[in-house]
Design an enzyme around this catalytic site. Structure first.
Site, mmCIF file in Angstrom:
data_model
loop_
_atom_site.group_PDB
_atom_site.id
_atom_site.type_symbol
_atom_site.label_atom_id
_atom_site.label_comp_id
_atom_site.label_asym_id
_atom_site.label_seq_id
_atom_site.Cartn_x
_atom_site.Cartn_y
_atom_site.Cartn_z
ATOM 1 N N LYS A 100 0.783 -1.239 0.184
ATOM 2 C CA LYS A 100 -0.033 0.001 0.040
ATOM 3 C C LYS A 100 0.890 1.274 0.091
ATOM 4 O O LYS A 100 0.371 2.207 -0.092
ATOM 5 C CB LYS A 100 -0.975 -0.034 1.134
ATOM 6 C CG LYS A 100 -1.801 -1.103 1.560
ATOM 7 C CD LYS A 100 -2.499 -0.976 2.815
ATOM 8 C CE LYS A 100 -3.049 -2.267 3.270
ATOM 9 N NZ LYS A 100 -3.606 -2.135 4.731
ATOM 10 N N ASP A 125 3.872 3.777 6.496
ATOM 11 C CA ASP A 125 3.036 3.501 7.776
ATOM 12 C C ASP A 125 4.017 3.076 8.823
ATOM 13 O O ASP A 125 5.384 2.483 8.315
ATOM 14 C CB ASP A 125 2.183 2.570 7.687
ATOM 15 C CG ASP A 125 2.657 1.012 7.271
ATOM 16 O OD1 ASP A 125 3.507 1.059 6.306
ATOM 17 O OD2 ASP A 125 2.240 0.073 8.083
ATOM 18 N N ASP A 146 14.697 -0.443 0.683
ATOM 19 C CA ASP A 146 15.711 -0.530 2.011
ATOM 20 C C ASP A 146 16.849 -1.650 1.641
ATOM 21 O O ASP A 146 17.656 -1.476 1.035
ATOM 22 C CB ASP A 146 14.906 -0.980 3.115
ATOM 23 C CG ASP A 146 15.442 -1.012 4.383
ATOM 24 O OD1 ASP A 146 16.563 -0.308 4.471
ATOM 25 O OD2 ASP A 146 14.893 -1.591 5.252
ATOM 26 N N GLU A 191 7.576 2.505 -6.302
ATOM 27 C CA GLU A 191 7.756 1.877 -4.756
ATOM 28 C C GLU A 191 7.929 2.985 -3.796
ATOM 29 O O GLU A 191 8.490 4.235 -4.247
ATOM 30 C CB GLU A 191 8.870 1.023 -4.985
ATOM 31 C CG GLU A 191 9.345 0.568 -3.433
ATOM 32 C CD GLU A 191 8.397 -0.503 -2.761
ATOM 33 O OE1 GLU A 191 7.262 0.126 -2.778
ATOM 34 O OE2 GLU A 191 8.866 -1.531 -2.322
ATOM 35 N N ARG A 242 -0.389 6.821 7.538
ATOM 36 C CA ARG A 242 -0.326 6.889 6.040
ATOM 37 C C ARG A 242 -1.016 8.093 5.671
ATOM 38 O O ARG A 242 -0.674 8.524 4.340
ATOM 39 C CB ARG A 242 -1.126 5.467 5.478
ATOM 40 C CG ARG A 242 -0.444 4.283 5.701
ATOM 41 C CD ARG A 242 -1.029 3.379 4.656
ATOM 42 N NE ARG A 242 -0.729 1.834 5.084
ATOM 43 C CZ ARG A 242 0.468 1.182 4.548
ATOM 44 N NH1 ARG A 242 1.213 1.774 4.027
ATOM 45 N NH2 ARG A 242 0.556 0.048 5.193
#
Ligand code: IMP
Ligand code: MG
Length: 183
Positions: free
Chosen positions: A49, A165, A109, A105, A171
């Protein structure tokens, strides 16, 4: 209305990227994407999400006509670290064979999530496959997955807001904040 959530336990947030800075980077990325994809048939693929706010702004800033589709993926690993094991939970509706695909995206990471997704998408033989990430945590990278368009480079810290989040919270914040570890 009462809430059962203990607001006193909410972790402390420190402003990192205000909405004006985000909007400026989104506009710059859109300019790069428009230059590179001029005359091409572009498909934006958002990873749910986290990318939902970013892709909404990016799609409106891009001048190149683009279709939009989404994937939802689950990656396995520890609480804080993903692994190379990725499963597509909700697949694209759009066949991507022969299409110019730009994966959108939120954060790269370790890169495990993105690398695994890109490998799955490449099996479908798109005409091209590139990645646009809002935030690149390059120092954390454990893979050599290329990120073609980067909004911000971040050395350290866990961030929330603008679609990102922490435990499904924050969010909806319009700016991006660093969340305090010790909170
Ligand atoms: P990777 O597989 O280690 O590259 O993990 C990338 C995913 O971890 C991102 O798509 C985010 O969902 C999540 N993530 C990594 N860092 C952060 C952060 O600082 N805030 C929110 N989500 C993060
Ligand atoms: Mg994500």
């Amino acid at each position: 209305m009462t809430t059962t959530r203990n607001l006193a336990a909410r972790p402390a947030l420190t402003l990192l990227y205000p909405r004006t800075a985000i909007a400026a980077r989104v506009a710059a990325l859109a300019g790069e994407i428009d230059r590179d994809y001029a005359g091409r048939d572009l498909l934006l693929v958002g990873i749910l999400k986290g990318s939902l706010v970013f892709i909404a702004d990016l799609a409106r800033a891009i001048g190149t006509p683009a279709e939009i589709d989404f994937v939802r993926i689950a990656s396995y690993g520890s609480e804080t670290r993903s692994s190379g094991l990725v499963e597509i939970r909700t697949d694209l509706e759009t066949p991507i064979r022969g299409r110019h695909v730009l994966v959108v995206e939120d954060i790269v990471d370790s890169g495990y999530t993105l690398e695994a997704l890109c490998n799955l998408l490449l099996l479908r033989e798109p005409a091209s496959l590139r990645v646009c990430a809002l935030v690149d945590k390059k120092s954390q990278r454990a893979t050599d997955v290329p990120v073609d368009y980067v909004g911000f480079s971040l050395e350290k810290g866990f961030i929330v807001g603008y679609g990102l989040d922490y435990d499904e919270q924050f969010r909806g914040l319009p700016d991006i904040y660093t969340i305090q570890n010790d909170a």
